[in-house]
Scaffold this motif. Structure first.
Motif, PDB file in Angstrom:
ATOM      1  N   ILE A  31       2.243  12.471  12.382  1.00  0.00           N
ATOM      2  CA  ILE A  31       3.420  12.653  12.158  1.00  0.00           C
ATOM      3  C   ILE A  31       3.278  11.040  12.995  1.00  0.00           C
ATOM      4  CG2 ILE A  31       5.275  13.842  12.909  1.00  0.00           C
ATOM      5  CD1 ILE A  31       4.090  16.819  12.409  1.00  0.00           C
ATOM      6  N   GLY A  32       2.649  11.795  13.765  1.00  0.00           N
ATOM      7  CA  GLY A  32       3.367  10.689  14.992  1.00  0.00           C
ATOM      8  C   GLY A  32       2.750   9.263  14.720  1.00  0.00           C
ATOM      9  N   ALA A  33       1.848   9.340  13.629  1.00  0.00           N
ATOM     10  CA  ALA A  33       1.608   8.147  13.117  1.00  0.00           C
ATOM     11  C   ALA A  33       2.731   7.208  12.015  1.00  0.00           C
ATOM     12  CB  ALA A  33      -0.165   7.531  12.468  1.00  0.00           C
ATOM     13  N   VAL A  34       2.847   8.209  11.482  1.00  0.00           N
ATOM     14  CA  VAL A  34       3.547   8.070  10.634  1.00  0.00           C
ATOM     15  C   VAL A  34       4.762   7.585  10.748  1.00  0.00           C
ATOM     16  CG1 VAL A  34       5.677   8.887   7.635  1.00  0.00           C
ATOM     17  CG2 VAL A  34       2.541   9.507   8.621  1.00  0.00           C
ATOM     18  N   ILE A  35       5.337   7.856  11.855  1.00  0.00           N
ATOM     19  CA  ILE A  35       6.690   8.078  11.940  1.00  0.00           C
ATOM     20  C   ILE A  35       6.585   6.774  13.187  1.00  0.00           C
ATOM     21  CG2 ILE A  35       8.164   8.247  14.128  1.00  0.00           C
ATOM     22  CD1 ILE A  35       8.176  11.212  13.270  1.00  0.00           C
ATOM     23  N   SER A  36       5.696   6.171  13.369  1.00  0.00           N
ATOM     24  CA  SER A  36       5.455   4.949  14.251  1.00  0.00           C
ATOM     25  C   SER A  36       5.198   3.505  13.471  1.00  0.00           C
ATOM     26  CB  SER A  36       4.036   5.488  15.310  1.00  0.00           C
ATOM     27  OG  SER A  36       3.271   5.210  14.514  1.00  0.00           O
ATOM     28  N   ILE A  37       4.928   3.797  12.759  1.00  0.00           N
ATOM     29  CA  ILE A  37       5.100   2.349  11.370  1.00  0.00           C
ATOM     30  C   ILE A  37       5.401   1.366  11.622  1.00  0.00           C
ATOM     31  CG2 ILE A  37       5.035   1.989   8.961  1.00  0.00           C
ATOM     32  CD1 ILE A  37       3.789   4.485   8.222  1.00  0.00           C
ATOM     33  N   PRO A  38       7.502   1.810  11.981  1.00  0.00           N
ATOM     34  CA  PRO A  38       8.527   0.297  11.941  1.00  0.00           C
ATOM     35  C   PRO A  38       7.629  -0.305  13.896  1.00  0.00           C
ATOM     36  CG  PRO A  38       9.632   2.660  11.194  1.00  0.00           C
ATOM     37  CD  PRO A  38       7.812   2.930  11.769  1.00  0.00           C
ATOM     38  N   VAL A  39       7.164   0.536  14.417  1.00  0.00           N
ATOM     39  CA  VAL A  39       6.570   0.031  15.691  1.00  0.00           C
ATOM     40  C   VAL A  39       5.414  -1.208  15.426  1.00  0.00           C
ATOM     41  CG1 VAL A  39       5.741   0.407  17.994  1.00  0.00           C
ATOM     42  CG2 VAL A  39       7.967   1.588  17.346  1.00  0.00           C
ATOM     43  N   ILE A  40       4.941  -0.554  14.670  1.00  0.00           N
ATOM     44  CA  ILE A  40       3.479  -1.356  14.390  1.00  0.00           C
ATOM     45  C   ILE A  40       3.647  -2.513  13.656  1.00  0.00           C
ATOM     46  CG2 ILE A  40       1.210  -1.257  12.638  1.00  0.00           C
ATOM     47  CD1 ILE A  40       1.300   1.658  13.772  1.00  0.00           C
ATOM     48  N   LEU A  41       4.784  -2.407  12.844  1.00  0.00           N
ATOM     49  CA  LEU A  41       5.601  -3.598  11.899  1.00  0.00           C
ATOM     50  C   LEU A  41       6.196  -4.601  12.473  1.00  0.00           C
ATOM     51  CD1 LEU A  41       6.178  -1.653   8.686  1.00  0.00           C
ATOM     52  CD2 LEU A  41       4.549  -3.055   8.624  1.00  0.00           C
ATOM     53  N   LEU A  42       6.749  -3.981  13.230  1.00  0.00           N
ATOM     54  CA  LEU A  42       7.096  -5.608  14.114  1.00  0.00           C
ATOM     55  C   LEU A  42       6.332  -5.947  14.939  1.00  0.00           C
ATOM     56  CD1 LEU A  42      10.788  -3.047  15.542  1.00  0.00           C
ATOM     57  CD2 LEU A  42      10.450  -5.017  13.386  1.00  0.00           C
ATOM     58  N   GLU A  43       5.379  -5.120  16.053  1.00  0.00           N
ATOM     59  CA  GLU A  43       4.640  -5.109  16.453  1.00  0.00           C
ATOM     60  C   GLU A  43       4.016  -6.799  15.777  1.00  0.00           C
ATOM     61  OE1 GLU A  43       1.962  -6.764  20.134  1.00  0.00           O
ATOM     62  OE2 GLU A  43       4.043  -5.481  19.398  1.00  0.00           O
ATOM     63  N   MET A  44       3.235  -6.615  14.665  1.00  0.00           N
ATOM     64  CA  MET A  44       2.245  -7.161  14.275  1.00  0.00           C
ATOM     65  C   MET A  44       3.618  -8.546  13.926  1.00  0.00           C
ATOM     66  SD  MET A  44       0.802  -4.857  11.564  1.00  0.00           S
ATOM     67  CE  MET A  44       0.032  -5.799  10.209  1.00  0.00           C
ATOM     68  N   LEU A  45       4.479  -8.324  13.261  1.00  0.00           N
ATOM     69  CA  LEU A  45       5.421  -9.303  12.969  1.00  0.00           C
ATOM     70  C   LEU A  45       5.608 -10.259  14.644  1.00  0.00           C
ATOM     71  CD1 LEU A  45       7.357  -7.665  10.342  1.00  0.00           C
ATOM     72  CD2 LEU A  45       5.581  -9.705   9.790  1.00  0.00           C
ATOM     73  N   SER A  46       5.369 -10.371  15.459  1.00  0.00           N
ATOM     74  CA  SER A  46       5.815 -10.105  16.735  1.00  0.00           C
ATOM     75  C   SER A  46       6.713 -10.684  17.180  1.00  0.00           C
ATOM     76  CB  SER A  46       5.094 -11.839  16.715  1.00  0.00           C
ATOM     77  OG  SER A  46       4.030 -12.024  16.530  1.00  0.00           O
ATOM     78  N   ALA A  47       8.267  -9.385  16.605  1.00  0.00           N
ATOM     79  CA  ALA A  47       9.325  -8.817  17.124  1.00  0.00           C
ATOM     80  C   ALA A  47      10.035  -9.258  18.161  1.00  0.00           C
ATOM     81  CB  ALA A  47       9.684  -7.798  15.844  1.00  0.00           C
ATOM     82  N   ASN A  48      10.818  -9.484  18.727  1.00  0.00           N
ATOM     83  CA  ASN A  48      11.860  -9.674  19.768  1.00  0.00           C
ATOM     84  C   ASN A  48      11.566  -8.618  20.476  1.00  0.00           C
ATOM     85  OD1 ASN A  48      13.645  -9.074  22.034  1.00  0.00           O
ATOM     86  ND2 ASN A  48      13.897 -11.227  21.658  1.00  0.00           N
ATOM     87  N   PHE A  49      10.653  -7.896  21.567  1.00  0.00           N
ATOM     88  CA  PHE A  49      10.349  -7.249  22.246  1.00  0.00           C
ATOM     89  C   PHE A  49      11.124  -6.123  22.777  1.00  0.00           C
ATOM     90  CE2 PHE A  49       9.875  -5.001  26.546  1.00  0.00           C
ATOM     91  CZ  PHE A  49       8.511  -4.484  26.568  1.00  0.00           C
ATOM     92  N   TYR A  50      12.837  -6.312  22.463  1.00  0.00           N
ATOM     93  CA  TYR A  50      13.258  -5.625  22.877  1.00  0.00           C
ATOM     94  C   TYR A  50      13.851  -5.130  21.603  1.00  0.00           C
ATOM     95  CZ  TYR A  50      14.109  -7.945  27.885  1.00  0.00           C
ATOM     96  OH  TYR A  50      14.489  -8.312  29.187  1.00  0.00           O
ATOM     97  N   ILE A  51      13.588  -5.253  20.825  1.00  0.00           N
ATOM     98  CA  ILE A  51      13.656  -4.658  19.647  1.00  0.00           C
ATOM     99  C   ILE A  51      12.724  -3.998  19.600  1.00  0.00           C
ATOM    100  CG2 ILE A  51      13.851  -5.561  17.040  1.00  0.00           C
ATOM    101  CD1 ILE A  51      15.004  -7.730  17.501  1.00  0.00           C
ATOM    102  N   ILE A  52      12.006  -4.376  19.375  1.00  0.00           N
ATOM    103  CA  ILE A  52      10.080  -3.527  19.405  1.00  0.00           C
ATOM    104  C   ILE A  52      10.194  -2.192  20.036  1.00  0.00           C
ATOM    105  CG2 ILE A  52       7.797  -3.359  19.587  1.00  0.00           C
ATOM    106  CD1 ILE A  52       8.267  -5.737  19.404  1.00  0.00           C
ATOM    107  N   ILE A  53      11.153  -2.196  21.262  1.00  0.00           N
ATOM    108  CA  ILE A  53      10.963  -1.555  22.045  1.00  0.00           C
ATOM    109  C   ILE A  53      12.353  -0.366  21.697  1.00  0.00           C
ATOM    110  CG2 ILE A  53      11.844  -0.572  24.756  1.00  0.00           C
ATOM    111  CD1 ILE A  53       9.044  -0.921  24.884  1.00  0.00           C
ATOM    112  N   LEU A  54      13.135  -0.666  21.438  1.00  0.00           N
ATOM    113  CA  LEU A  54      14.695  -0.715  21.306  1.00  0.00           C
ATOM    114  C   LEU A  54      13.969   0.730  20.226  1.00  0.00           C
ATOM    115  CD1 LEU A  54      17.628   0.582  20.633  1.00  0.00           C
ATOM    116  CD2 LEU A  54      17.802  -1.602  19.109  1.00  0.00           C
TER     117      LEU A  54
END
Length: 490
Positions: A432-455
């Motif tokens: 459950i935790g891994a599935v819900i964290s997928i958006p965070v993983i994708l943003l991290e892989m795309l090197s998105a802005n840190f504040y967007i990832i934290i939000l």
């Protein structure tokens, strides 16, 4: 179960604000003190932690077990006398043989100047030892509010005193603040212990001797098991200092502290209430199914801890750089290495009291000794054959995971919970935790802005716990009661 939940909430919600404030003060501490200062401080904490185990001979664990208050009071005083005696012996050794001790420390840890702080060892051993002894007495008396208040004082006073300007930016400020934090917490607890002076009038030397003999398995086996368990997490401190530097120890110390502070808040609170509840059930003083209680607690621990651990695995370096400064980037890497091991230790912390409940001190001693040896070997191999501290910590974490999995399975089996059932619960909430964290993983892989990832991570967190709440009615009651408790306090 309702009383159990209520007592846990007293310990957790009563100190949650102070713990949060304490965590918020850590970034200030890391900007005042260097990784090298933190490393020397961690060496001091490691040495004092080992000496504290000897100071009580583990008799504090026996305070909860006697059926009569008189017997328990005698064990309490026996433990307190031992703490005082050992602290005096340490003081004598530090005063009479300072140069000899200094040479030993410099030879073992390859550090110079750290021995001048040894004069504070007797004080921290005394304050820390009494802190443990009073904790178990107050737990037996169900005064969890007093315990929560003392933890608030300990957490806040230690951090605040470390920030006082007249401390020089050296390990001295960290050490003195840490020591006085325990001293103030002891004074706070003493007010709760005072209520039992009538029981303490029945204390006698003869009775203390009887209790010492009756519970001799604690110093014979539990003290050595506890010592091994205390040395085990400190092995990296000693060997990282030996093979690398105190700066590496500082990085490791921060990584360990930041994760263990909130996890320890929940885990230790549940452990104390769990120990008291299970002891009553075993003695026949309370109704309840031991298997059901252990199963429920273990499930809640997995549910609470798994998602934050997943987020740390994804964002370790970014979080540490943002929170503590660029100098602490390496600590974020260490966190990602240690997370699996720390999580499994978090699961084991409350239920480890089953060793005492079922009088399995010999098994605990064997397990603890084997774990200690395996960690020492893993870090020694890493230090000898690899120049990278990260590689050494990977071996350390892997060893810890293997042993923790066995330990948890053994403890659950003591009350009749199968390995398959416990593994199913772990896999379920991890998925459950891994599935819900997928958006965070994708943003991290795309090197998105840190504040967007934290939000995004902040948004995903209540979603995970929302799913867990709907799936688990009991946890929903706990969480609702927790919010009510917080609201009433504010």
């Amino acid at each position: 179960m309702s009383n159990f939940i209520g007592n846990v909430l007293k310990l957790v919600s009563g100190s949650v604000a102070a713990q949060i404030l304490g965590i918020l003060l850590v970034p200030i501490v890391t900007r005042i003190y260097s990784p090298d200062d933190m490393g020397v401080f961690q060496l001091f904490v490691a040495v004092s932690g080992i000496l504290v185990i000897f100071s009580t001979f583990s008799y504090q664990f026996a305070i909860m077990l006697p059926k009569s208050e008189e017997d328990s009071a005698n064990v309490f005083f026996l433990s307190s006398i031992l703490v005082t005696f050992i602290s005096i012996l340490i003081a004598v050794a530090v005063i009479i043989f300072p140069e000899d001790i200094e040479h030993i420390i410099e030879y073992i840890f390859h550090t110079k100047g750290s021995s001048k702080y040894l004069i504070y060892l007797p004080a921290i051993v005394f304050f820390n030892g009494l802190f443990f002894v009073q904790n178990y007495w107050l737990s037996r008396k169900l005064r969890f509010g007093v315990i929560a208040g003392s933890r608030v004082l300990n957490a806040l006073s230690a951090k605040v005193l470390q920030l006082i300007p007249f401390w020089t930016a050296s390990p001295l400020g960290l050490i003195v603040g840490y020591t006085l934090g325990y001293g103030l917490a002891d004074l706070s607890m003493l007010r709760g212990v005072k209520e039992d002076f009538k029981v303490f009038r029945k204390i006698s030397v003869k009775k203390m001797k009887e209790m010492a003999i009756e519970y001799k398995n604690f110093p014979l086996f539990s003290s050595w098991s506890t010592l091994a368990n205390t040395i085990s997490p400190q092995v990296p401190t000693f060997l990282l200092a030996y093979f690398y530097s105190t700066s590496v120890v500082g990085y490791f110390s921060l990584a360990n502290q930041v994760v263990n502070m909130p996890m320890g808040l929940v885990g230790t609170a549940i452990q104390q209430v769990f120990f008291q509840k299970i002891s009553e059930v075993k003695n026949g003083n309370s109704s309840g199914d031991m298997k059901a209680i252990v199963s429920e607690v273990y499930k809640k621990l997995i549910l609470i801890g798994i998602f934050p651990m997943i987020l740390l695995l994804i964002l370790g370096e970014e979080i540490f750089t943002f929170a503590f400064g660029k100098n602490w980037y390496v600590a974020g890497t260490y966190v990602k290495i240690l997370v699996p091991f720390i999580f499994l230790v978090f699961l084991a912390l409350p239920i480890s009291t089953l060793y005492s409940i079922f009088e399995k001190q010999k098994v605990w001693f064997t397990y603890s000794t084997a774990l200690l040896i395996s960690r020492f070997v893993a870090l020694a191999i890493g230090g000898i054959y690899a120049k990278s501290a990260e590689f050494s910590l990977c071996l350390f974490s892997f060893t810890g995971v293997i042993f923790a999995l066995w330990n948890n399975a053994y403890l659950l089996n003591l009350v009749g919970i199968s390995k398959r059932k416990s593994l199913e619960i772990l896999i379920k909430y991890t998925a459950i935790g891994a599935v819900i964290s997928i958006p965070v993983i994708l943003l991290e892989m795309l090197s998105a802005n840190f504040y967007i990832i934290i939000l995004t991570a902040i948004i995903m967190t209540p979603i995970y716990y929302g799913i867990a709440l709907r799936d688990d009615p009991t946890f929903k009651k706990i969480f609702s009661a927790f919010l009510v408790n917080i609201k009433n306090r504010t």
